[in-house]
Design a protein around this motif. Structure first.
Motif, PDB file in Angstrom:
ATOM      1  N   GLU A 533      32.703  15.553 -21.993  1.00 37.70           N
ATOM      2  CA  GLU A 533      32.132  15.246 -20.689  1.00 37.70           C
ATOM      3  C   GLU A 533      32.753  13.970 -20.146  1.00 37.70           C
ATOM      4  O   GLU A 533      33.051  13.045 -20.901  1.00 37.70           O
ATOM      5  N   GLU A 534      32.920  13.974 -18.867  1.00 37.40           N
ATOM      6  CA  GLU A 534      33.511  12.807 -18.230  1.00 37.40           C
ATOM      7  C   GLU A 534      32.761  12.555 -16.934  1.00 37.40           C
ATOM      8  O   GLU A 534      32.480  13.483 -16.171  1.00 37.40           O
ATOM      9  N   TRP A 571      32.032   6.934 -17.810  1.00 32.15           N
ATOM     10  CA  TRP A 571      31.910   7.091 -19.246  1.00 32.15           C
ATOM     11  C   TRP A 571      32.386   8.471 -19.642  1.00 32.15           C
ATOM     12  O   TRP A 571      32.580   9.336 -18.777  1.00 32.15           O
ATOM     13  N   ALA A 572      32.574   8.627 -20.930  1.00 29.55           N
ATOM     14  CA  ALA A 572      32.973   9.938 -21.436  1.00 29.55           C
ATOM     15  C   ALA A 572      32.432  10.102 -22.835  1.00 29.55           C
ATOM     16  O   ALA A 572      32.258   9.120 -23.564  1.00 29.55           O
ATOM     17  N   VAL A 573      32.147  11.331 -23.186  1.00 28.64           N
ATOM     18  CA  VAL A 573      31.783  11.629 -24.570  1.00 28.64           C
ATOM     19  C   VAL A 573      32.527  12.877 -25.012  1.00 28.64           C
ATOM     20  O   VAL A 573      32.873  13.740 -24.200  1.00 28.64           O
TER      21      VAL A 573
ATOM     22  N   LEU B  28      40.492   9.970 -23.248  1.00 32.61           N
ATOM     23  CA  LEU B  28      39.266  10.263 -22.516  1.00 32.61           C
ATOM     24  C   LEU B  28      38.219   9.189 -22.735  1.00 32.61           C
ATOM     25  O   LEU B  28      37.495   8.794 -21.821  1.00 32.61           O
ATOM     26  N   LEU B  29      38.136   8.698 -23.972  1.00 29.51           N
ATOM     27  CA  LEU B  29      37.078   7.752 -24.310  1.00 29.51           C
ATOM     28  C   LEU B  29      37.447   6.303 -23.983  1.00 29.51           C
ATOM     29  O   LEU B  29      36.702   5.396 -24.298  1.00 29.51           O
ATOM     30  N   LYS B  31      37.398   3.992 -21.353  1.00 34.50           N
ATOM     31  CA  LYS B  31      36.946   3.721 -19.991  1.00 34.50           C
ATOM     32  C   LYS B  31      36.837   2.203 -19.815  1.00 34.50           C
ATOM     33  O   LYS B  31      36.226   1.528 -20.637  1.00 34.50           O
TER      34      LYS B  31
END
Lengths: 1077, 600
Positions: A533-534, A571-573, B28-29, B31
């Motif tokens: 997820e982003e 954020w991202a997970v 992706l992580l 940020k």
């Protein structure tokens, strides 16, 4: 139920026959166990009977008649009477119930095979009574699912929490809508009628598959799918009229109000209530002869308007009837291979405010299409568009609305707004500008399901994109106040705001599910998958003052300096998850869940965590030795689970020490520096996930053919390594201590739900179902670095919510008593005089002085006198139907909660002389009767109220403003006087609320069929009709439920949250209709 | 068979493809904040340095006009620390303010990061100078409260051992403070925009604080530092001299003694005023002034008769030389006085234009009486204008050249080096503006003034102290002056207000027509009320002794005497009450900290 309704319908129009013969027999279940209490009806005759304890029945029936055998929890059977006079019948358990399926993470499971703590919530009420959003419909419906509406503002989101206090950093349940994480405001924008099912996942094992964000439970919401068949159209609508539930009740007599205001401030150093003799005289006349005395007049010397109102002005602004409406239409249908569901909805929720628009509307469109392309591949799309819009006046200050003096006034005789705070508020609301906040949320989800091995192995892929835009427009404009007949002045500022935000959110899930039964006894389900997820949100706000024209309040048409700000966060997970489920012989269940998760909110070396869980259950009633007890005991099942989850609910960039920025405070040259920069906050090396470990043990029971069902769960949850300011460091550090994973918490709780369903009577049976749920939890700090046990920090052993305070010892009755006990350390502002009638306290430490200690080890005269956490939350539902009528009653409440009031709404003039006049305070201490001078001035009403007489045996202390002043702070080390909690005025905050009563009538289908209507139900409904609570004498019992910040002993709570100053909740009366075509 | 196989293959390819999509997720992580900046990307340009130091600004606004509360200048019902200390069982548990270190951290963090900026040495030193000036200011406040405090010149981390260090002795701290002031004086620019820190702002504070340290050491035996007092008095004199010689400031004097002084406190725009060294600028709707409406009227403060009696007569003679000064009526008290009195107190016949909750009445003001108030009303700092936009735009003179002149005169007098020429160049400039005669080196002592300061025998020094009290009255300097002079005992004096010889009617507006009537508490107010010759209703007050609840106003002798304000003033313990305790919780956290002078 439908069957009964039809049956009753038939019966009610049938005639009785005669000369019938006896038919008898035995009714058993599939395993030949006799069923007692089965209804046997001779169709079309009105004859009926029950089976006895051995399953025997006998009934008069002619050959060729049809007997209908029905029993709760079993499928009804119809038999035609033949020649034989004996007719034995086997009833099969209602497989719908047996096969009841519950939605769990990335799949569904038969309810009976659940091993975690999962509750599926009845969604029926979401369309059969008037709920304007889903959380309203969920309140009180599921044990451990706690929903509090502190504010009744239109569109306001409640607090949703699963199983009580979660973490000192907060922590909300994860809400998923069709498997997409969503925030609560989005949940509340869904049309309740579009909801198919809701599951509450409460323990670690059921939530583990969602990993990093599911530590505090999961709410799984699934929207309706299409069903194959002819198009079916549903239309639901209702109209409501609403008034506020509880408004603070003020004395409206101007003389009494003024005299009390004067008396309370009179003996303080700040005697600041000035009334001239003319005003006293006027007030007395208004009091003695309200209709014959003018309320507005011109001052004889200045010519200005002056006023003598006599009403409670909160009612002027809030207490009237406002109207809301709701419409939802849906069409569903399909073929063998495709199906669709399309719906449109509109809801307008009007607030309590009158004089100006104050509402929330949501408009939603939803389409869900599924197509089986081949026998192994199906595709679907689920798209929704929702517009939410809040509109309200720019100026609206609830606190002043509640606090207006009764002798103020709203309008001048010439129609202009009065030169009083009331007139100003009314002018601001009507002419002072408005505020609009609109969100448009577009969400589309594509999903594919491929059977790699038919009925054994499937792969699902889901991709969702959400785009939300936020638009905020608001302006303040000038308004006009009448000072005198020819003196009308403009006041206020002209300013316009514009803000816009956009949020993009992508979710991708890919998972494979393997299901196979080996032999006949080994059921295996394996699931593994990947999630990513982003999220990115950007918000820009601009404002500019000096709008040229009130009618065109835009940025372009303003002349002041343009000021703007911008924020971006992201954020991202990612996560890999699995579930392995093994069922042996339909009775022994073992399930393993887990997830390996990564979150952008932690530094690179602490970014990933692995969170496993295990659960098991034993369905005892599947054992052979239990078969004899059926159906007396249909279900006995034990469940146990254990698991650990991570909590990543912390700031997006909390581990990055950025410089702080703010706006400049000093004009340099000619303008303020737009930005100033200062040193960064401290960041610790020790910064990673909080972990949450839950143990859960549960029992499920079904008795008497599932007439009675019970579920009981008991759990312990340990929240560990909570991010908190590390050990208190010397002040010379010059910064907040950095956050570290340094505190632990445990929560113990249990939940119970009971349901009972049955019917009474045979010809026209009364069907009823009662559901009751009850839950409790308590939380304790198990580790916190507070070596001195300071009372202004969390500390080991502390129970969350505890209220420290003094023990009341009545009121001082003599100077000798005052001299014997030194209470000077608790005098507000060090300036009030301790006199007879002052509150007196128990000297717990025996040093002849009343003091507030600062540590738990040496608390001096304070002790724990109560706890503000709500406990024993319950909900009770009773649904009945009879002869096309249905009745639903719903009660909800909190069984135990303490509340210590600290503001005007309870303390009135004791707080400060600027607001008050609450009747409950009239029993205050008066040492002597009033002097003859004063008696001559008093209105009759004042004398009649007994306020002029001595009252030494009083409930409330001597009249002194500032005695209960909260403005020194509410924290225990800051509070003085009556702002320090004490036992005599600690209120019982428990409540029972009659949340809803609905009476419906479904028109007989024989009538409606002719005009093409499948079903038509009309109903009347009332919401929030009654509340029983000590708190309800002052304000809505839910208005104090926002206790979040008060739970931290180090916080200084701000005024709005637990003081009752909340937008009023409303009593709603609705008329509604459900139609199907 | 073949068909089935290829179908399966398709499915596998599809599945694999989907899996592949998920592969590259490391980035992706990652940020990062986009609307916040890290230190590594900052501190490069002069602009960066500038917007950082602007965040250090903490100059006072209209709060200065409340600053004399609870001293011998102003009675108060408010919550003032010195009042709490004197009237309650104050301890390190109850007196917990002042131990804030955020500003220091912010300054030290800056000083540690300026070296990388790509600017010239002059530019760098200007900003370092500004930061060190604020550090000196910060530590002066700490010094005033605690005397000994730990000195830090770097931003501490949460694991620094220095968190637990003991206080440094006063001498060390003072030496560091004055090194900072000296550096700032030498490096901060002279010419800066209005409202910004300039060399002369630095110098004026330097002068004030050097005088503070010099006099504090001289009059506080408990420190044992008397011998070093003169070196700081010398600094005070030298720095003041530098301002006088090079600063280009002058006393604001347009030849209108009735107005010039008050103009400084009610001006919409002080820029360009030759007397103001630093202005806190206010503009309506950009930065609104605090609108200090509550300092007038009956909210919490009222000036005392003791302050009123300190003003000279117009001819330069002492008020105490008047016949029976203590039994003078309100109207008489204001006759022939130093014009600054009527620009500080609401005088008989003063007109009120701005009315609010706590200041009722309009036009010609009849002094309102209430329990806890002296009957006198402060107008310095009160913006007597009904228009909100006017009130919110009044500038506050944070530093006045007048104070520098007074600093110089006092320092020189304390050093025994004062001359008539120096007096004329300093203090007498202020008397010129007020239109009263010069102070002469040959002045005879006023016994009342001498009674206030038994440690001082020099009549000129006594008059310098009077001049300071009068000139700076109600600008928030009094408490600090009393502290450094060792004169805290003066705050024990019960604050009283106007005098009334007995019951009866009185003129308060100076027109000879009675405005108010004092009745005994047992007398009834006539109905209807009497009117005076102007046709206005008389205002009735019932008087009585303290504690008499049916009285509206307390008089010292019941039916006669002075109006009693807040009667309880408590005890000023010397030397303890010249200092403040370190909060008890801080001593618990760091046992190396020691309380000073009897606090616990």
């Amino acid at each position: 139920m439908k069957h009964y309704l039809l049956l009753i319908l038939f019966l009610s129009i049938s005639s009785f026959g005669f000369a019938q013969n006896q038919v008898s027999g035995t009714v058993t279940d599939a395993s030949a166990v006799p069923l007692p209490g089965v209804t046997v009806m001779a169709e079309g005759t009105g004859n009926g009977a029950y089976t006895d304890f051995d399953g025997h029945y006998s009934i008069n029936a002619e050959e060729g008649e049809t007997l209908v055998f029905s029993y709760v929890g079993f499928l009804p059977e119809s038999r035609t009477v033949g020649a034989a006079r004996t007719l034995d019948v086997i009833l099969n358990e209602d497989s719908q119930q047996l096969d009841e399926v519950v939605v769990v993470g990335f799949g569904t499971v038969k309810k009976v095979n659940l091993s975690g703590a999962v509750n599926s919530v009845s969604t029926e009420q979401l369309s059969t009574r008037p709920v304007s959003n889903i959380s309203q419909g969920l309140q009180g419906m599921s044990p451990g699912l706690n929903i509090d509406f502190a504010s009744g503002a239109p569109g306001a989101s409640p607090r949703i929490n699963i199983r009580g206090f979660t973490s000192i950093n907060g922590g909300d349940p994860l809400i998923l809508i069709d498997n997409i994480p969503s925030d609560i405001s989005y949940l509340n924008q869904l049309a309740p009628e579009d909801i198919e099912s809701i599951s509450v996942l409460k323990d670690a094992s059921s939530a583990a598959i969602y990993g990093a964000r599911a530590a505090f439970g999961v709410l799984l919401v699934t929207t309706k799918d299409g069903a194959s068949g002819k198009p079916r159209i549903n239309y639901n609508t209702y109209f409501t009229a609403a008034t506020p539930t509880v408004l603070p009740e003020k004395i409206s007599d101007p003389y009494i109000y003024m005299r009390l205001q004067k008396t309370f401030s009179g003996k303080t150093p700040w005697d600041n209530q000035f009334f001239t003799d003319e005003q006293w005289q006027w007030a007395r006349e208004r009091s003695d002869n309200p209709s014959g005395t003018e309320a507005v007049r011109q001052n004889s010397s200045t010519g200005m308007w002056e006023y003598m109102g006599n009403r409670d002005w909160s009612e002027y602004f809030l207490s009237s009837t406002t109207h809301s409406q709701n419409h939802n239409v849906s069409v569903s249908g399909g073929t063998d291979r495709t199906n669709y569901f399309i719906s449109g909805s509109y809801n307008k929720d009007n607030g309590a405010l009158i004089l100006a628009d104050d509402y929330y509307t949501r408009t939603g469109l939803r389409s869900k299409i599924n197509a089986e392309l081949t026998d192994w591949l199906s595709l679907g799309n689920n798209t929704s568009f929702i517009n939410g819009k809040r509109k309200n006046p720019s100026y609206f200050d609830l606190m002043s609305v509640y606090n207006f003096n009764v002798y103020d006034y709203a309008e001048n005789p010439d129609g202009s707004w009065a030169n009083t705070p009331v007139g100003r508020m009314a002018a601001r609301i009507t002419d002072g500008g408005e505020e609009n906040y609109a969100t448009n949320t577009f969400r589309t989800n594509f999903n594919a399901q491929a059977w790699l091995l038919k009925d054994i192995l499937k792969v699902n892929a889901q991709y969702t994109h959400e785009y939300e835009s936020q638009n905020y427009d608001s302006f303040y404009s000038q308004y006009r106040i009448g000072f005198a007949p020819d003196d009308i002045r403009e006041e206020g500022e002209n300013r316009v705001w514009k803000a816009f935000g956009q949020e993009n959110y992508d979710v991708f899930n890919l998972f494979a599910t393997f299901t196979k039964t080996f032999g006949s006894d080994h059921d295996v389900t394996l699931l593994g998958g990947y999630n990513q997820e982003e999220y990115r949100d950007e918000y820009t706000s601009v404002n500019r003052r000096d709008v040229i024209s009130n009618s065109l309040p835009t940025l372009e048409l303003a002349t002041g300096e343009m000021l703007g700000s911008q924020s971006i966060y992201s954020w991202a997970v990612t996560g890999l998850f699995y579930r392995a489920n093994y069922i042996y012989k339909d009775r022994y269940i073992l399930e393993l869940n887990g997830r390996y998760d990564g979150s952008s909110r932690f530094p690179e070396d602490a970014r990933y965590g692995f969170f496993p869980s295990v659960s098991t259950s034993w369905i005892v009633t599947q054992e052979d030795f239990m078969q004899d007890l059926k159906p007396a005991i249909n279900l006995l099942k034990f469940r146990a689970s254990y698991g650990t989850l991570g909590n990543q609910d912390v700031g997006s960039f909390g581990y990055i020490p950025s410089l702080r920025s703010g706006s400049g405070g000093n004009i340099i040259g000619e303008s303020l520096p737009p930005t100033v920069i200062s040193s960064p906050a401290l960041v610790s090396d020790n910064y990673t996930w909080e972990t949450v470990t839950t143990r859960n043990f549960g029992v499920d029971l079904g008795f008497l053919g599932n007439r009675i069902n019970a579920t009981f769960d008991i759990y312990r949850r340990d929240t560990q390594d909570m991010l908190t300011q590390s050990r208190e460091l010397p002040g010379v550090l010059g910064a907040q201590e950095p956050l570290e994973n340094a505190a632990d918490l445990k929560t113990n709780g249990w939940e119970l739900s009971l349901s009972y369903r049955n019917y009474i009577g045979t010809k026209k049976p009364l069907n009823f179902e009662a559901r009751f749920n009850l839950s409790d939890s308590r939380s304790y700090i198990t580790s916190f670095d507070n070596p001195n046990n300071s009372l202004t920090q969390y500390r080991e052993g502390m129970e969350l919510g505890e209220i420290w305070g003094l023990t009341s010892d009545g009121l001082f009755q003599s100077q000798a008593e005052i001299d014997a006990l030194d209470q000077t350390s608790i005098i507000p502002w060090g300036a009030l005089e301790i006199v007879e009638g002052w509150p007196k306290y128990v000297d717990r430490d025996g040093n002849q002085a009343i003091e507030v200690g600062t540590t738990a080890d040496d608390p001096k005269d304070i002790s724990v006198i109560g706890n503000m956490m709500p406990r024993y939350r319950f909900g009770f539902n009773l649904n009945m139907d009879w002869n096309n009528f249905d009745l639903g009653i719903f009660l909800q409440g909190v069984g135990k909660r303490d509340y210590y009031p600290q503001d005007y709404l309870y303390w009135g003039f004791y707080q400060q002389p600027y607001a008050g006049g609450y009747g409950h305070l009239n029993d205050f201490y008066r040492a002597t009767d009033d002097s003859q001078d004063l008696m001559n001035m008093h209105s009759q009403s004042y004398i009649d109220a007994g306020l002029a007489q001595a009252n030494t045996d009083a409930r409330f202390p001597v009249a002194q403003s500032w005695l209960a002043d909260r403005n020194l702070g509410e924290r225990i080390d800051q509070a003085k006087g009556l702002a320090i909690p004490q036992t005599a005025y600690l209120l019982n905050g428990s409540y029972v609320r009659l949340k809803n009563i609905t009476i419906g009538y479904s028109l007989p289908t024989t009538w409606t069929r002719n005009i093409g209507i499948k079903s038509l139900r009309l109903y009347l409904s009332g919401d929030n009709l009654l509340e029983l609570s000590e708190i309800a004498d002052f304000f809505d019992p839910e208005a104090i439920s926002d206790i979040g910040s008060s739970l931290n002993p180090g916080a200084s709570p701000s005024r709005g949250q637990t003081s009752g100053y909340q937008y009023p909740n409303q009593r709603k009366y609705a008329f509604g209709m459900n139609i199907s075509f | 068979m073949n068909f089935i196989k290829s179908n399966l293959l398709n499915k596998i390819v599809l599945g694999a493809g989907l899996m592949a999509l998920t592969a590259c997720s490391d980035d992706l992580l990652e940020k990062l904040p986009e609307t916040e900046i890290g230190a590594e990307n900052f501190f490069n340009t002069e602009e960066d340095l500038s917007i950082y130091v602007l965040g250090m600004y903490n100059f006072p606004g209209s709060g200065i006009y409340y600053g004399d509360e609870a001293t011998d200048n102003t009675a108060t019902t408010g919550n003032r620390e010195i009042k709490t200390i004197m009237t309650t069982q104050a301890s390190a548990n109850s007196i917990t303010g002042g131990w804030n270190w955020e500003e220091l951290r912010n300054i030290n963090y800056f000083l540690e990061h300026t070296q990388d900026a790509e600017v010239t040495e002059d530019v760098r030193n200007h900003y370092i100078g500004v930061a060190r000036f604020f550090r000196a200011q910060f530590y002066m406040e700490k010094l005033r409260r605690y005397s000994d405090v730990p000195w830090y010149d770097s931003a501490l981390g949460n694991t620094s051992e220095d968190l637990y260090k003991a206080s440094d002795p006063r001498e060390t701290v003072v030496q560091k403070i004055f090194e900072d002031y000296q550096f700032a004086l030498e490096n901060v620019r002279e010419s800066v925009p209005e409202g910004a820190v300039s060399k002369w702002v630095v110098a004026a504070y330097y002068s004030r604080n050097a005088l503070h340290e010099g006099t504090f050491r001289k009059y506080h035996n408990e420190l044992g530092l008397q011998t070093s007092a003169d070196s700081y008095l010398n600094i005070a004199a030298d720095v003041s001299q530098q301002i006088m010689d090079q600063g280009g400031f002058s006393v604001y004097n347009t030849g209108r003694p009735e107005n010039d002084y008050h103009t400084l406190f009610e001006s919409q725009n002080l820029s360009g005023n030759p007397e103001v060294i630093l202005t806190n600028i206010f503009e309506d709707d950009i930065k609104n002034q605090g609108d200090p409406q509550y300092l007038f009227g009956s909210y919490e403060m009222s000036p005392t008769q003791d302050l009123l009696s300190a003003y000279l007569m117009t001819d330069g003679t002492y008020f105490s030389q008047q016949p029976e000064p203590a039994a003078m009526s309100f109207v008489e008290e204001f006759k022939n006085r130093d014009p600054r009195l009527s620009q500080t107190f609401a005088y008989p016949g003063w007109e009120l234009y701005y009315t609010s909750t706590y200041s009722p009445g309009n036009t010609t003001y009849v002094q309102e009486f209430k329990k806890s108030f002296t009957g006198y009303h402060q107008i310095k700092g009160f913006v007597n204008d009904a228009a909100q936009d006017v009130r919110s735009g009044v500038d506050v003179p944070v530093l006045r050249y007048a104070e520098v002149l007074l600093n110089y005169a006092e320092a020189k007098a304390e050093l025994g080096e004062l001359t008539q020429a120096a007096l004329d160049a300093t203090l007498n400039q202020l008397r010129d503006r007020a239109g009263i005669p010069h102070l002469s080196m040959a002045v005879q002592a006023d016994p009342v003034q001498a009674g206030r300061y038994p440690q001082v025998s020099d009549p000129v020094l006594l008059e310098i102290r009077r001049e300071r009290r009068v000139e700076m009255a109600l600008e928030g300097r009094r408490l600090d002056d009393l502290n450094r002079w060792g004169a805290g005992k003066l705050m024990e004096k019960e604050p009283v207000g106007m005098y009334f010889p007995g019951l009866g009617s009185y003129d308060l507006t100076g027109d000879g027509v009675d405005d108010i009537v004092l009745l005994n508490e047992s007398d009834a107010i006539p109905n209807p009320k009497e009117t005076n010759s102007l046709g206005q209703e008389l205002i009735y007050y019932k008087v009585g002794s303290v504690g008499n609840i049916s009285a509206n106003v307390y008089l010292t002798n019941g039916n006669s005497g002075n109006i009693v304000a807040t009667p309880e003033r408590g005890t000023f313990l010397e030397p303890k009450h010249y200092y403040r305790p370190i909060p008890a919780s801080e001593v618990q956290l760091n046992p190396n900290l020691e309380q000073v002078f009897g606090w616990d």
